[in-house]
Design an enzyme around this catalytic site. Structure first.
Site, PDB file in Angstrom:
ATOM      1  N   GLY A   1       0.816  -1.211   0.000  1.00  0.00           N
ATOM      2  CA  GLY A   1       0.000   0.000   0.000  1.00  0.00           C
ATOM      3  C   GLY A   1       0.842   1.250   0.000  1.00  0.00           C
ATOM      4  O   GLY A   1       2.027   1.200   0.312  1.00  0.00           O
TER       5      GLY A   1
ATOM      6  N   PRO B   1       2.391   5.009   0.992  1.00  0.00           N
ATOM      7  CA  PRO B   1       2.946   5.460   2.275  1.00  0.00           C
ATOM      8  C   PRO B   1       1.869   6.083   3.163  1.00  0.00           C
ATOM      9  O   PRO B   1       0.929   6.692   2.674  1.00  0.00           O
ATOM     10  CB  PRO B   1       3.958   6.547   1.868  1.00  0.00           C
ATOM     11  CG  PRO B   1       4.110   6.468   0.413  1.00  0.00           C
ATOM     12  CD  PRO B   1       2.968   5.724  -0.152  1.00  0.00           C
TER      13      PRO B   1
ATOM     14  N   THR C   1      -0.325   4.637   5.072  1.00  0.00           N
ATOM     15  CA  THR C   1      -1.626   3.992   5.191  1.00  0.00           C
ATOM     16  C   THR C   1      -1.672   3.030   6.373  1.00  0.00           C
ATOM     17  O   THR C   1      -2.692   2.392   6.597  1.00  0.00           O
ATOM     18  CB  THR C   1      -1.996   3.235   3.899  1.00  0.00           C
ATOM     19  OG1 THR C   1      -0.845   2.489   3.473  1.00  0.00           O
ATOM     20  CG2 THR C   1      -2.397   4.199   2.819  1.00  0.00           C
TER      21      THR C   1
ATOM     22  N   THR D   1       2.989  -0.329   8.909  1.00  0.00           N
ATOM     23  CA  THR D   1       3.777  -0.610  10.107  1.00  0.00           C
ATOM     24  C   THR D   1       2.877  -0.777  11.320  1.00  0.00           C
ATOM     25  O   THR D   1       3.063  -1.692  12.137  1.00  0.00           O
ATOM     26  CB  THR D   1       4.793   0.522  10.356  1.00  0.00           C
ATOM     27  OG1 THR D   1       5.533   0.736   9.162  1.00  0.00           O
ATOM     28  CG2 THR D   1       5.744   0.182  11.485  1.00  0.00           C
TER      29      THR D   1
ATOM     30  N   GLU E   1      -8.054  33.626 -10.378  1.00  0.00           N
ATOM     31  CA  GLU E   1      -8.838  32.658  -9.590  1.00  0.00           C
ATOM     32  C   GLU E   1     -10.315  32.700  -9.995  1.00  0.00           C
ATOM     33  O   GLU E   1     -10.989  31.666 -10.049  1.00  0.00           O
ATOM     34  CB  GLU E   1      -8.692  32.908  -8.090  1.00  0.00           C
ATOM     35  CG  GLU E   1      -7.274  32.814  -7.541  1.00  0.00           C
ATOM     36  CD  GLU E   1      -6.504  31.582  -7.974  1.00  0.00           C
ATOM     37  OE1 GLU E   1      -7.117  30.519  -8.182  1.00  0.00           O
ATOM     38  OE2 GLU E   1      -5.272  31.685  -8.123  1.00  0.00           O
TER      39      GLU E   1
ATOM     40  N   HIS F   1     -10.721  30.476 -12.971  1.00  0.00           N
ATOM     41  CA  HIS F   1     -10.833  29.056 -12.586  1.00  0.00           C
ATOM     42  C   HIS F   1     -12.226  28.779 -12.031  1.00  0.00           C
ATOM     43  O   HIS F   1     -12.874  27.800 -12.388  1.00  0.00           O
ATOM     44  CB  HIS F   1      -9.838  28.713 -11.464  1.00  0.00           C
ATOM     45  CG  HIS F   1      -8.408  28.608 -11.885  1.00  0.00           C
ATOM     46  ND1 HIS F   1      -7.983  27.856 -12.950  1.00  0.00           N
ATOM     47  CD2 HIS F   1      -7.279  29.136 -11.337  1.00  0.00           C
ATOM     48  CE1 HIS F   1      -6.654  27.935 -13.041  1.00  0.00           C
ATOM     49  NE2 HIS F   1      -6.204  28.718 -12.074  1.00  0.00           N
TER      50      HIS F   1
ATOM     51  N   ASP G   1      -0.607  25.652 -13.575  1.00  0.00           N
ATOM     52  CA  ASP G   1      -1.857  25.252 -14.238  1.00  0.00           C
ATOM     53  C   ASP G   1      -1.554  24.590 -15.574  1.00  0.00           C
ATOM     54  O   ASP G   1      -2.123  23.553 -15.923  1.00  0.00           O
ATOM     55  CB  ASP G   1      -2.740  26.482 -14.495  1.00  0.00           C
ATOM     56  CG  ASP G   1      -3.198  27.155 -13.207  1.00  0.00           C
ATOM     57  OD1 ASP G   1      -3.208  26.477 -12.163  1.00  0.00           O
ATOM     58  OD2 ASP G   1      -3.544  28.350 -13.267  1.00  0.00           O
TER      59      ASP G   1
HETATM   60  C1  NHX Z   1       6.519  33.003  -8.061  1.00  0.00           C
HETATM   61  N1  NHX Z   1       4.315  32.289  -7.625  1.00  0.00           N
HETATM   62  O1  NHX Z   1       6.944  31.880  -7.874  1.00  0.00           O
HETATM   63  C2  NHX Z   1       5.182  33.398  -7.503  1.00  0.00           C
HETATM   64  C3  NHX Z   1       5.305  33.763  -6.086  1.00  0.00           C
HETATM   65  C4  NHX Z   1      -1.228  33.289 -11.135  1.00  0.00           C
HETATM   66  C5  NHX Z   1      -2.045  34.460  -9.138  1.00  0.00           C
HETATM   67  N2  NHX Z   1       7.188  33.881  -8.762  1.00  0.00           N
HETATM   68  O2  NHX Z   1      -2.506  28.935 -10.567  1.00  0.00           O
HETATM   69  O3  NHX Z   1       0.645  31.425  -7.480  1.00  0.00           O
HETATM   70  O4  NHX Z   1       3.593  32.808  -9.679  1.00  0.00           O
HETATM   71  O5  NHX Z   1      -4.835  29.207  -9.525  1.00  0.00           O
HETATM   72  C6  NHX Z   1       2.315  24.168  -6.770  1.00  0.00           C
HETATM   73  C7  NHX Z   1       1.285  25.063  -6.491  1.00  0.00           C
HETATM   74  C8  NHX Z   1       4.578  27.537  -9.325  1.00  0.00           C
HETATM   75  C9  NHX Z   1       3.400  24.555  -7.540  1.00  0.00           C
HETATM   76  C10 NHX Z   1       1.368  26.338  -6.994  1.00  0.00           C
HETATM   77  C11 NHX Z   1       4.526  26.256  -8.848  1.00  0.00           C
HETATM   78  C12 NHX Z   1       2.517  28.027  -8.264  1.00  0.00           C
HETATM   79  C13 NHX Z   1      -1.344  29.664  -8.691  1.00  0.00           C
HETATM   80  C14 NHX Z   1       3.733  29.801  -9.579  1.00  0.00           C
HETATM   81  C15 NHX Z   1      -1.643  32.069  -9.020  1.00  0.00           C
HETATM   82  N3  NHX Z   1      -3.677  29.442  -8.853  1.00  0.00           N
HETATM   83  N4  NHX Z   1       1.631  30.783  -9.325  1.00  0.00           N
HETATM   84  C16 NHX Z   1      -2.552  29.312  -9.458  1.00  0.00           C
HETATM   85  C17 NHX Z   1       0.572  31.087  -8.600  1.00  0.00           C
HETATM   86  C18 NHX Z   1       3.613  32.071  -8.752  1.00  0.00           C
HETATM   87  C19 NHX Z   1       3.578  28.428  -9.063  1.00  0.00           C
HETATM   88  C20 NHX Z   1       3.445  25.834  -8.053  1.00  0.00           C
HETATM   89  C21 NHX Z   1       2.444  26.730  -7.769  1.00  0.00           C
HETATM   90  C22 NHX Z   1      -1.178  33.331  -9.631  1.00  0.00           C
HETATM   91  C23 NHX Z   1      -0.749  30.910  -9.289  1.00  0.00           C
HETATM   92  C24 NHX Z   1       2.937  30.747  -8.771  1.00  0.00           C
HETATM   93 ZN    ZN Z   2      -4.224  29.075 -11.545  1.00  0.00          ZN
END
Ligand code: NHX
Ligand code: ZN
Length: 600
Positions: free
Chosen positions: A197, A199, A201, A204, A419, A422, A494
């Site tokens: 399974g 990790p 879960t 152990t 947002e 989305h 995204d």
């Molecule tokens: C940067 N972050 O890194 C800045 C701080 C478009 C309003 N320069 O899509 O925050 O630009 O719907 C996991 C989760 C990269 C991995 C989020 C890797 C975000 C998030 C870039 C919103 N919401 N983008 C989004 C956002 C950014 C990023 C990630 C991640 C924004 C967007 C991060």
């Molecule tokens: Zn986004």
């Protein structure tokens, strides 16, 4: 454990002392006094000219000189210099310099720099060895830990949410309790049980509870402990573990991360020979135990597919028990177990928290309850409320809120529209999970988050669902373009996620015109590579799917511009909205109340 550390320390200190002693002996053995300075040969000749030299000792490779002021210098003549200049020694004598000749056997003329170099070299080699072995000194110390079975044993009552797995191991517990009874009847008792399974879960925990229920000792080892640089060490650890087990009338041996040792043999990695030796030893021990009753070997892995088939043959780990992520009922039960350890508010609804945590493992849920307790304590409450649990859930799911992160106004506005994009697509596209929450409070790495939660646990996804998910992911970028007239780098995650989904649909799920085929790049095990033609067609289909999602998002946001704008404005105002609030705003601004089919 403490013993192991102390011993390692002692070994290290001992090694350092020995090294120091060796260097000292070599240094003392050379006749060069420690205050000799090495100088250029030309400088040495000049010193002689000036009459500063009182005494020289000539050897094959070096000349040591004692100056009139008592200082020692060392110099190396060009090779063969002394032999080629027959007047060299007589000249020295003429200048009142005392000349002596040193024999090689006296090992005199080692320059101090040579010695230092040798010592440094030794040190470098030693350090490199130390690094290669990641600081581990090869000791044969036994790393297994024997859990005390009389001090508050873990029982089945402590294990929730894995009822099927519990049922499957009950038989083994009965056997451990009364091995004689089973032996009298005859028949082969399962000797090896493989818990399979992901990790967290509770593999152990389940193994521990088996020992607790049966009232037998629990010997714990991790497969990673057996993987060592040095040939034979892993195998000897295995031997030792099983020998220790043999001292008990009956017991459970638990090997965590079996895949670390149990990987299919015949790999070409550097350490594979050592691992193979360890694995062979494990197989030998497993077979040896077939004759000894009362001892059961339980192992855990999340990759049964990479295990060497020999491990799974009858008489070895021939019984597999799946320990999966808990379902809704299981999560509720697990939450109840962990909530027993905190002061829980009467009104807390564990069922609803369980509903909102699909895909959480037992470890995730334990973490959630702990976070909730911390949030309650920080808020000065004496009990953990439902709101604390929900806040903890959002924290675990979306990351920690970073309210203090400074965002420029343009960034904040862009984030709100992103947002809102989305959210609007998620609300209006058919086949999507309901909206849970939208926020422009930075969390973890994201400046804003749109979150959906499935209505029920999902184990499979329809093509419609995946396409809707891609459209929702595109909604952020499309909103930036439509309302801000720009694109930002913030959409990177995204875009990456949408592309991943589309790639899976084409290459793994057979959801494209290319048909139900698996398209994959080869690996060591299956050297099957994608043809160039297939690769090209895969790329085109992936692009097609992503662009279809982009178009869906573009159509929806273009049609319901006003609703998207209202949503963004409200987000700028209040920062977070839940699903119901979002639907209300959208409907008040001309968006349909129900998700209607949109043309693809
Ligand atoms: C940067 N972050 O890194 C800045 C701080 C478009 C309003 N320069 O899509 O925050 O630009 O719907 C996991 C989760 C990269 C991995 C989020 C890797 C975000 C998030 C870039 C919103 N919401 N983008 C989004 C956002 C950014 C990023 C990630 C991640 C924004 C967007 C991060
Ligand atoms: Zn986004």
């Amino acid at each position: 454990m403490a013993f192991g550390k102390r011993r390692r320390l002692l070994l290290t200190a001992g090694g350092a002392l020995t090294l120091g002693a060796i260097i000292y002996v070599i240094a003392a053995g050379s006749h060069t006094s420690s205050n000799s300075k090495e100088i250029a040969f030309s400088d040495f000749l000049r010193l002689i000219e000036t009459g500063a030299v009182a005494e020289v000792a000539v050897a094959d490779q070096a000349i040591e000189a004692t100056l009139g002021n008592g200082a020692h210098v060392l110099t190396v003549p060009p090779s063969g210099y002394v032999a080629a200049n027959p007047t060299f020694v007589p000249d020295l004598v003429r200048r009142q310099v005392r000349v002596s000749v040193r024999h090689q056997a006296e090992r005199g003329p080692y320059s101090i720099s040579t010695l230092l170099l040798a010592a440094a070299l030794l040190g470098v080699v030693g350090f490199a060895l130390y690094r290669v072995t990641s600081g581990r000194i090869p000791s044969l110390e036994n790393r297994t830990r024997v859990a005390e079975h009389n001090s508050s044993p873990i029982t089945f009552a402590d294990v929730a949410g894995v009822d099927e797995a519990k049922d499957e191991v009950k038989e083994i517990i009965d056997f451990l309790r009364e091995p004689e009874k089973f032996a009298a009847i005859g028949g082969r008792i399962p000797k090896g049980v493989l818990l399979v399974g992901p990790p967290g879960t509770g593999k152990t925990l389940l193994a521990r509870s088996m020992a607790g229920e049966a009232g037998v000792p629990f010997l714990l080892a991790s497969g990673a402990d057996f993987v060592e640089m040095y040939a034979g060490v892993g195998a000897s650890r295995v031997r030792r573990l099983f020998r220790d087990a043999g001292r008990h009338k009956s017991c459970i041996i638990f090997i965590d991360e079996l895949d670390a040792v149990g990987r299919r043999r015949g790999g070409n990695s550097l350490s594979h020979e050592e691992r193979e030796q360890t694995l062979n030893q494990l197989l030998v021990e497993l077979d040896g135990f077939a004759t000894r009753p009362g001892i059961v070997v339980v192992a855990a892995t999340n990759r049964p597919d990479i295990l060497d088939p020999a491990l799974l043959r009858p008489g070895r780990f021939d019984r597999q028990v799946t320990v999966g992520c808990p379902d809704l009922k299981g999560r509720e039960a697990i939450l109840a177990v962990h909530c027993k350890k905190v002061a829980l508010d009467q009104a807390a609804e564990l069922r609803s928290i369980a509903r909102g945590t699909p895909g959480f493992s037992g470890a995730d849920l334990a973490n959630l309850v702990n976070e909730a307790a911390l949030i309650a304590a920080r808020g000065g409450r004496s009990t953990v409320t439902n709101a604390d649990l929900e806040a903890a859930r959002d924290k675990v799911l979306m990351g920690v809120e970073r309210r203090s992160l400074a965002m420029s106004e343009t960034e904040r506005v862009n984030c709100a529209y992103h947002e809102a994009g989305h959210a609007l697509v998620a609300a209006l596209v058919p086949h999507a999970d309901p909206l849970h929450k939208v926020t422009i409070i930075p969390r973890g790495r994201a400046l804003g988050v749109t979150m959906q939660l499935p209505e029920a646990d999902r184990h499979t996804h329809t093509k419609d669902y995946l396409q809707a998910q891609i459209a929702i992911l595109m909604g952020g970028r499309v909103a930036e373009e439509l309302f801000m007239n720009h694109m930002t780098s913030g959409a990177s995650n995204d875009i990456e996620r949408a592309t991943d989904i589309a790639q899976k649909m084409v290459c793994e799920l057979g959801m494209s015109p290319l048909g139900p085929m698996a398209f994959r790049h080869g690996d060591e095990e299956r050297p099957f590579t994608l043809s160039e033609d297939s690769a090209r067609r895969v790329d085109a289909e992936v692009r097609e799917i992503v662009m279809r999602g982009y178009t869906v998002a573009h159509d929806l946001l273009g049609t319901y511009r006003q609703a998207a704008r209202a949503l963004a404005q409200e987000l700028l105002e209040v920062e977070s909205l839940d699903g119901a609030e979002i639907l209300a705003i959208l409907q008040a601004n001309g968006a349909p109340s129900e998700t209607a089919p949109v043309r693809a």
